[in-house]
Design a protein around this motif. Structure first.
Motif, PDB file in Angstrom:
ATOM      1  N   THR A   1      61.661  44.514  48.346  1.00 35.21           N
ATOM      2  CA  THR A   1      62.581  43.507  47.798  1.00 35.21           C
ATOM      3  C   THR A   1      62.806  42.370  48.796  1.00 35.21           C
ATOM      4  O   THR A   1      63.662  41.514  48.581  1.00 35.21           O
ATOM      5  N   ARG A   2      62.049  42.389  49.879  1.00 39.96           N
ATOM      6  CA  ARG A   2      62.217  41.361  50.913  1.00 39.96           C
ATOM      7  C   ARG A   2      60.987  40.478  51.050  1.00 39.96           C
ATOM      8  O   ARG A   2      60.874  39.706  52.000  1.00 39.96           O
ATOM      9  N   THR A   3      60.039  40.630  50.130  1.00 32.56           N
ATOM     10  CA  THR A   3      58.843  39.791  50.199  1.00 32.56           C
ATOM     11  C   THR A   3      59.185  38.361  49.774  1.00 32.56           C
ATOM     12  O   THR A   3      60.178  38.127  49.060  1.00 32.56           O
TER      13      THR A   3
ATOM     14  N   ARG B   1      67.678  42.123  46.943  1.00 36.46           N
ATOM     15  CA  ARG B   1      68.149  43.457  46.531  1.00 36.46           C
ATOM     16  C   ARG B   1      67.939  43.687  45.041  1.00 36.46           C
ATOM     17  O   ARG B   1      67.980  42.738  44.245  1.00 36.46           O
ATOM     18  N   ILE B   2      67.753  44.961  44.705  1.00 33.68           N
ATOM     19  CA  ILE B   2      67.834  45.389  43.310  1.00 33.68           C
ATOM     20  C   ILE B   2      69.221  45.987  43.096  1.00 33.68           C
ATOM     21  O   ILE B   2      69.871  46.321  44.111  1.00 33.68           O
ATOM     22  N   PRO B   3      69.752  46.147  41.894  1.00 36.85           N
ATOM     23  CA  PRO B   3      69.096  45.834  40.635  1.00 36.85           C
ATOM     24  C   PRO B   3      69.186  44.348  40.281  1.00 36.85           C
ATOM     25  O   PRO B   3      70.138  43.664  40.649  1.00 36.85           O
TER      26      PRO B   3
ATOM     27  N   SER C   1      71.728  39.337  39.087  1.00 33.33           N
ATOM     28  CA  SER C   1      71.837  40.384  40.101  1.00 33.33           C
ATOM     29  C   SER C   1      73.295  40.814  40.206  1.00 33.33           C
ATOM     30  O   SER C   1      74.158  40.284  39.509  1.00 33.33           O
ATOM     31  N   GLU C   2      73.568  41.764  41.099  1.00 35.26           N
ATOM     32  CA  GLU C   2      74.883  42.389  41.299  1.00 35.26           C
ATOM     33  C   GLU C   2      75.181  43.323  40.115  1.00 35.26           C
ATOM     34  O   GLU C   2      75.516  42.891  39.008  1.00 35.26           O
ATOM     35  N   SER C   3      75.104  44.608  40.412  1.00 37.77           N
ATOM     36  CA  SER C   3      75.181  45.623  39.355  1.00 37.77           C
ATOM     37  C   SER C   3      76.409  45.475  38.465  1.00 37.77           C
ATOM     38  O   SER C   3      76.315  45.587  37.237  1.00 37.77           O
ATOM     39  N   ASP C   4      77.560  45.211  39.069  1.00 36.64           N
ATOM     40  CA  ASP C   4      78.774  45.177  38.246  1.00 36.64           C
ATOM     41  C   ASP C   4      78.835  43.910  37.384  1.00 36.64           C
ATOM     42  O   ASP C   4      79.402  43.930  36.281  1.00 36.64           O
TER      43      ASP C   4
ATOM     44  N   GLU D   1      85.243  49.154  43.643  1.00 33.07           N
ATOM     45  CA  GLU D   1      83.995  49.909  43.831  1.00 33.07           C
ATOM     46  C   GLU D   1      83.097  49.217  44.852  1.00 33.07           C
ATOM     47  O   GLU D   1      82.555  49.856  45.766  1.00 33.07           O
ATOM     48  N   GLN D   2      82.994  47.911  44.739  1.00 34.28           N
ATOM     49  CA  GLN D   2      82.083  47.184  45.631  1.00 34.28           C
ATOM     50  C   GLN D   2      82.638  47.038  47.047  1.00 34.28           C
ATOM     51  O   GLN D   2      81.876  47.008  48.006  1.00 34.28           O
ATOM     52  N   TYR D   3      83.962  46.962  47.183  1.00 35.23           N
ATOM     53  CA  TYR D   3      84.527  46.693  48.515  1.00 35.23           C
ATOM     54  C   TYR D   3      84.917  47.965  49.262  1.00 35.23           C
ATOM     55  O   TYR D   3      84.683  48.067  50.468  1.00 35.23           O
TER      56      TYR D   3
END
Ligand SMILES: N[C@@H](CCC(=O)N[C@@H](CS)C(=O)NCC(=O)O)C(=O)O
Length: 201
Positions: free
Chosen positions: A38-40, A52-54, A65-68, A98-100
């Motif tokens: 995911t860093r290419t 980053r995924i997802p 991006s960002e799951s939430d 959840e994220q923090y």
């Protein structure tokens, strides 16, 4: 829709789970995050400059991006996101929590351990991750003790966001047997229609 994903990722699992529960078909593209896929330059340019995924590719030119945030987008107009203004804000409250407070501690400890990425510097950080992770779990325990779900007594994307890494917290060295209300809530979430396990792509 195409989901750029990694099968071990709880953040990816949140999206897989909701897409499945909504009955929305999707193509899953797997990346080896340990090998830097995911860093290419290609990924950073075309998929997510944050590396980053997802990432949900809703349609050509619209990649989220960002799951939430992805959960919030998909849940709009469905029973997974309440209509009521207060309840919607409470759903967001839990997803920001959840994220923090939760994911950086519970998920990171699991990732380092299960992907065998521990080194002396990370070993030194583990006690802090454990302490902060347990504090997040205790907060959930206290909130869930008199309730069935996190918000409004019904299953929402707040539950999906927090289920993803809570149910595998043991893999990060967290003892979930200390939290009976969380245990009962995990069972309720897993009993929802069309539930899938984290291992299912
Ligand atoms: N806040 C992001 C976190 C995404 C994230 O940390 N993804 C990890 C896998 S769970 C990843 O892609 N790691 C690969 C890397 O950082 O190179 C979310 O909720 O989606």
């Amino acid at each position: 829709m195409r989901l750029h994903d990694n099968i071990t990722s709880g953040n990816g699992y949140k999206v897989r789970l909701l897409l499945t529960q909504l009955g929305l078909p999707f193509e899953r593209i797997e990346y080896d995050i340990d090998k830097g896929e995911t860093r290419t330059k290609e990924f950073l340019t075309r998929i997510n400059p944050n590396g980053r995924i997802p990432v949900l590719e809703v349609e050509p030119g619209f990649l989220l991006s960002e799951s939430d945030a992805i959960l919030f987008y998909l849940a709009e107009g469905t029973p997974f996101l309440p209509d009521d203004r207060r309840r919607r804000a409470e759903v967001l409250q839990w997803m920001f929590f959840e994220q923090y407070n939760h994911e950086p501690n519970v998920a990171t400890a699991r990732y380092w351990i299960t992907h065998r990425l521990l080194n002396p510097a990370r070993e030194a950080q583990l006690p802090g991750k454990r302490e902060a992770g347990y504090a997040a779990l205790q907060l959930m325990e206290d909130h869930l003790a008199p309730r069935r779900f996190l918000v409004g007594e019904r299953y929402t994307i707040a539950d999906i966001a927090l289920y993803a890494y809570t149910h595998v917290a043991g893999e990060g060295g967290f003892d979930l047997s200390r939290f009976p209300a969380i245990g009962a809530w995990l069972a309720r979430v897993a009993a929802q229609p069309r539930h899938i396990p984290i291992t299912q792509g």
